[in-house]
Design an enzyme around this catalytic site. Sequence first.
Site, short mmCIF file in Angstrom:
data_model
loop_
_atom_site.label_atom_id
_atom_site.label_comp_id
_atom_site.label_asym_id
_atom_site.label_seq_id
_atom_site.Cartn_x
_atom_site.Cartn_y
_atom_site.Cartn_z
CB CYS A 1 2.52 7.52 3.44
SG CYS A 1 2.83 6.23 4.65
CB CYS B 1 6.41 -5.38 8.95
SG CYS B 1 7.66 -4.80 10.14
CD GLU C 1 -2.61 -1.09 2.66
OE1 GLU C 1 -2.49 -0.12 3.44
OE2 GLU C 1 -3.33 -2.06 2.88
CB CYS D 1 1.29 -2.59 13.34
SG CYS D 1 1.70 -2.32 11.61
CB CYS E 1 0.24 1.04 6.66
SG CYS E 1 0.54 2.04 5.25
CB CYS F 1 4.13 -3.41 16.30
SG CYS F 1 5.86 -2.96 16.10
N1 SAH Z 1 8.08 0.17 10.55
C1 SAH Z 1 8.27 1.55 10.68
C2 SAH Z 1 7.59 2.37 9.60
C3 SAH Z 1 6.22 1.96 9.18
S1 SAH Z 1 4.93 2.16 10.36
C4 SAH Z 1 7.84 2.02 12.06
O1 SAH Z 1 7.26 1.23 12.78
O2 SAH Z 1 8.15 3.16 12.39
C5 SAH Z 1 4.68 3.92 10.36
C6 SAH Z 1 4.02 4.45 11.61
O3 SAH Z 1 2.64 4.07 11.69
C7 SAH Z 1 4.68 3.94 12.88
O4 SAH Z 1 4.86 5.00 13.81
C8 SAH Z 1 3.64 2.95 13.37
O5 SAH Z 1 3.79 2.69 14.72
C9 SAH Z 1 2.36 3.63 12.99
N2 SAH Z 1 1.16 2.77 12.99
C10 SAH Z 1 1.09 1.46 12.69
N3 SAH Z 1 -0.19 1.01 12.80
C11 SAH Z 1 -0.93 2.09 13.18
C12 SAH Z 1 -2.33 2.28 13.45
N4 SAH Z 1 -3.18 1.29 13.34
N5 SAH Z 1 -2.74 3.51 13.80
C13 SAH Z 1 -1.88 4.55 13.87
N6 SAH Z 1 -0.56 4.44 13.60
C14 SAH Z 1 -0.09 3.22 13.27
FE1 SF4 Z 2 6.47 -3.26 11.36
FE2 SF4 Z 2 4.09 -2.18 11.84
FE3 SF4 Z 2 5.85 -2.44 13.81
FE4 SF4 Z 2 6.31 -0.63 11.86
S1 SF4 Z 2 4.62 -0.60 13.34
S2 SF4 Z 2 7.76 -2.11 12.74
S3 SF4 Z 2 5.41 -1.73 10.11
S4 SF4 Z 2 4.88 -4.12 12.67
#
Ligand code: SAH
Ligand code: SF4
Length: 341
Positions: free
Chosen positions: A106, A113, A93, A120, A333, A117
């Site tokens: 973005c 990934c 995406e 996410c 995302c 987390c």
């Molecule tokens: N992996 C990297 C970059 C991609 S995620 C990282 O974790 O920084 C980009 C941002 O979106 C990160 O700060 C992540 O924690 C946040 N993010 C992921 N899922 C989310 C959600 N459901 N709502 C809001 N922010 C989210």
């Molecule tokens: Fe990976 Fe999502 Fe964690 Fe970023 S927030 S490191 S994309 S699992």
Amino acid sequence: MRTLENVLDYDYEGLRRKLEREKLEPYRATQIFDWIYKKKVSSFSVMTNLSKKLREKLSQRLEVKFPVLVTTARSKDGTVKFLWKYDDGSTVESVLLRYSDRTSACISSQVGCALGCEFCATGKSGFARNLTSGEMLAQILGMEKTENERIGNVVFMGMGEPMLNYDEVMRAIHVIADSKALKISQRRISISTSGIVDGIKRLSNEPLDIILSISLHAPNDEKRSKIMPINQKYPLSMLLDAVREYQAIKNRRVTFEYILFDEFNDSMTDALELVELLKDIKCNVNLIAYNETGSKFKRTPADKASRFEEFLRSHGIEAVIRAEKGSDIDAACGQLRRRMP
Ligand code: SAH
Ligand code: SF4
């Protein structure tokens, strides 16, 4: 049929060297870049300031490879989300965000990934593979082409952990910033990392002036480890040492991303701990409204988020609640991709 190499995977010097190896007029790299990145052309046959013979030879060796646009989701606020499919069937995406003064892209750096987390959607769908630099650049070009609009900022905040695909992300950044290519100034490019310390250290030594964003999301190790498994490998003391070192070398503010989760990390005690944690770091803190993805976490109510913001500000931290974009299209995302069959 043999698969052709993707021109988008070359930075300018790389393309020159490739043309040299193929005995194909290396100085033409400038014109080829101009056609691709300025005029958004994806076929050598229309690059009319190159000789017909050269165009034929180029087409036998290289192609400008774009992913297929599977679907888009359009928000009332102008945000557009794109789902792309590459040759091998992988999907990622990208999101185009419109602000009053700029349009920001973005983009994703990996298919899925590996870091898992808790909150996410991407993390929950696992890891498939790294993207090449060309596959990242194609997301930007594809959005510019589809929307017929120039993108002014690029953030690596889509799917994937950019620091775990370091070399390809760096090559993509060089092309994004190159005046012969996308010509987006380095200060308008951000990398967001979950805290890969080795990557932050490498970035400290790059001759680059991009924005470093750290996904913090918790004020102490105990809470952070609960939502971000990577914190066990790189706990906060290591992470923040690397950030301090980065700052000492670059002399630039870093950004911390902090998603507010209801009743998890949004109390005044959490805010106080955060103030303590960041007190010697020149930073901006972006407070993010959680896009609920079906995890056990819920979004912090707006009034509580404002109190958290106020507390940080009154303690000298530059905190802002990041304006929410595309909430009507599940802009977090990994969500669009998970909805597709
Ligand atoms: N992996 C990297 C970059 C991609 S995620 C990282 O974790 O920084 C980009 C941002 O979106 C990160 O700060 C992540 O924690 C946040 N993010 C992921 N899922 C989310 C959600 N459901 N709502 C809001 N922010 C989210
Ligand atoms: Fe990976 Fe999502 Fe964690 Fe970023 S927030 S490191 S994309 S699992």
